[in-house]
Design a protein around this motif. Structure first.
Motif, mmCIF file in Angstrom:
data_model
loop_
_atom_site.group_PDB
_atom_site.id
_atom_site.type_symbol
_atom_site.label_atom_id
_atom_site.label_comp_id
_atom_site.label_asym_id
_atom_site.label_seq_id
_atom_site.Cartn_x
_atom_site.Cartn_y
_atom_site.Cartn_z
ATOM 1 N N ASP A 26 12.910 -9.096 4.077
ATOM 2 C CA ASP A 26 12.808 -8.357 5.342
ATOM 3 C C ASP A 26 12.432 -6.884 5.154
ATOM 4 O OD1 ASP A 26 15.134 -7.359 4.264
ATOM 5 O OD2 ASP A 26 16.470 -8.233 5.767
ATOM 6 N N PHE A 27 12.193 -6.452 3.887
ATOM 7 C CA PHE A 27 11.793 -5.078 3.561
ATOM 8 C C PHE A 27 12.839 -4.045 3.983
ATOM 9 C CE2 PHE A 27 7.961 -7.636 4.426
ATOM 10 C CZ PHE A 27 7.563 -7.802 3.107
ATOM 11 N N LYS A 28 14.104 -4.466 3.952
ATOM 12 C CA LYS A 28 15.218 -3.544 4.179
ATOM 13 C C LYS A 28 15.637 -2.932 2.845
ATOM 14 C CE LYS A 28 15.741 -4.688 8.569
ATOM 15 N NZ LYS A 28 15.336 -3.766 9.653
ATOM 16 N N GLU A 29 16.090 -1.688 2.905
ATOM 17 C CA GLU A 29 16.525 -1.010 1.679
ATOM 18 C C GLU A 29 17.832 -1.597 1.172
ATOM 19 O OE1 GLU A 29 17.692 3.473 0.110
ATOM 20 O OE2 GLU A 29 16.291 3.278 1.794
ATOM 21 N N ILE A 30 17.842 -1.927 -0.133
ATOM 22 C CA ILE A 30 19.033 -2.474 -0.767
ATOM 23 C C ILE A 30 19.797 -1.396 -1.524
ATOM 24 C CG2 ILE A 30 19.871 -4.115 -2.505
ATOM 25 C CD1 ILE A 30 17.354 -5.795 -1.926
ATOM 26 N N TYR A 31 19.046 -0.544 -2.209
ATOM 27 C CA TYR A 31 19.670 0.412 -3.118
ATOM 28 C C TYR A 31 18.669 1.535 -3.391
ATOM 29 C CZ TYR A 31 22.157 1.954 -7.392
ATOM 30 O OH TYR A 31 22.838 2.682 -8.334
ATOM 31 N N ARG A 32 19.181 2.710 -3.720
ATOM 32 C CA ARG A 32 18.322 3.841 -4.075
ATOM 33 C C ARG A 32 19.026 4.659 -5.148
ATOM 34 N NH1 ARG A 32 14.046 6.825 -0.976
ATOM 35 N NH2 ARG A 32 14.315 5.128 0.522
ATOM 36 N N PHE A 33 18.291 5.076 -6.159
ATOM 37 C CA PHE A 33 18.896 5.874 -7.219
ATOM 38 C C PHE A 33 17.923 6.937 -7.699
ATOM 39 C CE2 PHE A 33 17.021 2.081 -8.964
ATOM 40 C CZ PHE A 33 16.466 2.412 -10.195
ATOM 41 N N ILE A 60 0.853 -1.184 0.000
ATOM 42 C CA ILE A 60 0.000 0.000 0.000
ATOM 43 C C ILE A 60 0.890 1.236 0.000
ATOM 44 C CG2 ILE A 60 -1.843 1.210 1.223
ATOM 45 C CD1 ILE A 60 -2.351 -1.571 2.668
ATOM 46 N N GLY A 61 0.873 1.988 -1.103
ATOM 47 C CA GLY A 61 1.695 3.193 -1.212
ATOM 48 C C GLY A 61 0.899 4.424 -0.843
ATOM 49 N N GLU A 62 1.432 5.218 0.068
ATOM 50 C CA GLU A 62 0.665 6.314 0.645
ATOM 51 C C GLU A 62 1.190 7.701 0.252
ATOM 52 O OE1 GLU A 62 0.146 5.927 4.858
ATOM 53 O OE2 GLU A 62 -0.004 3.747 4.756
ATOM 54 N N ARG A 63 0.312 8.662 0.420
ATOM 55 C CA ARG A 63 0.658 10.066 0.193
ATOM 56 C C ARG A 63 1.777 10.518 1.129
ATOM 57 N NH1 ARG A 63 -0.556 15.302 1.803
ATOM 58 N NH2 ARG A 63 -0.905 16.780 0.097
ATOM 59 N N SER A 64 1.865 9.915 2.297
ATOM 60 C CA SER A 64 2.886 10.273 3.290
ATOM 61 C C SER A 64 4.298 9.914 2.854
ATOM 62 C CB SER A 64 2.591 9.566 4.612
ATOM 63 O OG SER A 64 2.733 8.160 4.451
ATOM 64 N N GLY A 65 4.420 9.034 1.848
ATOM 65 C CA GLY A 65 5.732 8.528 1.440
ATOM 66 C C GLY A 65 6.064 7.191 2.061
ATOM 67 N N ALA A 66 5.188 6.683 2.900
ATOM 68 C CA ALA A 66 5.374 5.362 3.510
ATOM 69 C C ALA A 66 4.627 4.309 2.699
ATOM 70 C CB ALA A 66 4.853 5.364 4.942
ATOM 71 N N PHE A 67 5.063 3.048 2.845
ATOM 72 C CA PHE A 67 4.265 1.943 2.330
ATOM 73 C C PHE A 67 4.082 0.906 3.431
ATOM 74 C CE2 PHE A 67 8.554 0.377 1.208
ATOM 75 C CZ PHE A 67 8.500 -0.979 1.560
ATOM 76 N N SER A 68 2.919 0.267 3.388
ATOM 77 C CA SER A 68 2.612 -0.807 4.330
ATOM 78 C C SER A 68 2.555 -2.124 3.585
ATOM 79 C CB SER A 68 1.273 -0.556 5.027
ATOM 80 O OG SER A 68 1.331 0.620 5.813
ATOM 81 N N VAL A 69 2.890 -3.200 4.303
ATOM 82 C CA VAL A 69 2.815 -4.554 3.757
ATOM 83 C C VAL A 69 1.749 -5.308 4.546
ATOM 84 C CG1 VAL A 69 4.089 -6.637 3.153
ATOM 85 C CG2 VAL A 69 5.298 -4.437 3.293
#
Length: 300
Positions: free
Chosen positions: A125-132, A69-78
């Motif tokens: 585990d929903f950890k960040e791997i990479y960002r570009f 679920i992608g939110e306006r806040s910039g967060a996502f829930s699983v």
């Protein structure tokens, strides 16, 4: 080929997202209501408010038994569809999330939105791997090639940027649209990439080189969605002009226009999202008029 079957009027605010669940005949919708709503195609009825959320929802994505679920806040829930529980909530971006996709062969999740970055997350585990940084303004949409070798991003700066999925390196930037790119979809058999824009045009890009094959003046205003039928050679488009159009996926012939003017029934405001039911029997649409509409599909 497509005819109106049902209108659901349960939402109180504009709706931006639709997705099929892992259960046949059930789908979900969400928008500014701060809740994800479940509907039944078998009963043509509201089922329940499935999940409360903390801010407006701009996108929904399902992978196996997990709903993102992608939110306006910039967060996502699983949300785990088996246990009906939120298993993770990640503050992914500083601005709204507009699209979420999964890369099955890499077991990765991608999120993007108004900050112009794409974040890559582990599906374990929903950890960040990479960002570009794909753009210095909004990235509105993501399309993953069926063979999962390339990924396309539709950007506010009018460009479509193609990246290699192996290492997330930029392959090329496609210039063709005169206004922001708002929708993208690869042909299911990887024959071409199709893009839609605020310039109201559809553009067909050949693969593997992404040469511009055709430009179609498809709508009057922004094209928000392109959805290929799950097993037949058709695709549908939806627009800010309050219409849905059905096209031949091989020769791009226009078959049907669904609007109040043409069909006597339809949406009264911008159509923000369309999806096909998993079995291809129905097209589902929703938008700023707060309605969810069901259109029955017959090939004859």
């Amino acid at each position: 080929m497509l005819k109106h079957l049902q209108t659901f009027a349960g939402h109180q605010n504009p709706v931006y997202a639709l997705v099929n669940t892992d259960q046949p005949g059930l789908f979900l919708s969400a928008g500014n209501d701060k809740g994800v709503v479940e509907w039944s195609l078998a009963n043509m009825a509201f089922v329940r408010v499935k999940i409360p959320v903390q801010s407006s929802v701009y996108c929904l994505h399902r992978y196996q038994h997990q709903l993102f679920i992608g939110e306006r806040s910039g967060a996502f829930s699983v949300f785990d569809l088996n246990t009906s529980k939120i298993v993770a909530r990640v503050n992914a971006h500083t601005k709204p999330i507009f699209d979420i996709q999964t890369i099955q062969r890499k077991n990765e999740l991608l999120t993007t939105g108004e900050d112009g970055t794409v974040a890559v997350w582990s599906l374990v585990d929903f950890k960040e791997i990479y960002r570009f940084q794909v753009a210095y303004d909004t990235v509105r949409c993501i399309a993953v090639s069926p063979d999962e070798t390339e990924i396309a991003f539709g950007c506010k700066d009018h460009l479509i940027r193609i990246y290699n999925l192996t290492d997330y390196s930029l392959k090329q930037a496609l210039e063709g649209h005169s206004l922001p790119v708002t929708s993208l979809s690869y042909h299911p058999n990887n024959h071409y990439l199709i893009s839609g824009s605020r310039d109201a045009q559809l553009k067909i890009w050949t693969l593997p080189n992404y040469a511009l094959l055709q430009t179609i003046p498809a709508h009057m205003f922004t094209i928000y969605n392109i959805a290929f039928h799950p097993n037949l050679p058709y695709f549908a488009t939806s627009s800010q002009d309050k219409s849905i159009k059905l096209w031949d996926a091989e020769n791009f012939k226009l078959y049907k226009i669904l609007s109040i003017e043409k069909a006597g029934v339809g949406h009264t405001h911008s159509i923000n999202k369309i999806i096909w039911s998993a079995d291809g029997k129905y097209l589902i649409s929703t938008g700023d008029d707060r309605k969810v509409m069901i259109w029955e599909f017959n090939e004859a």
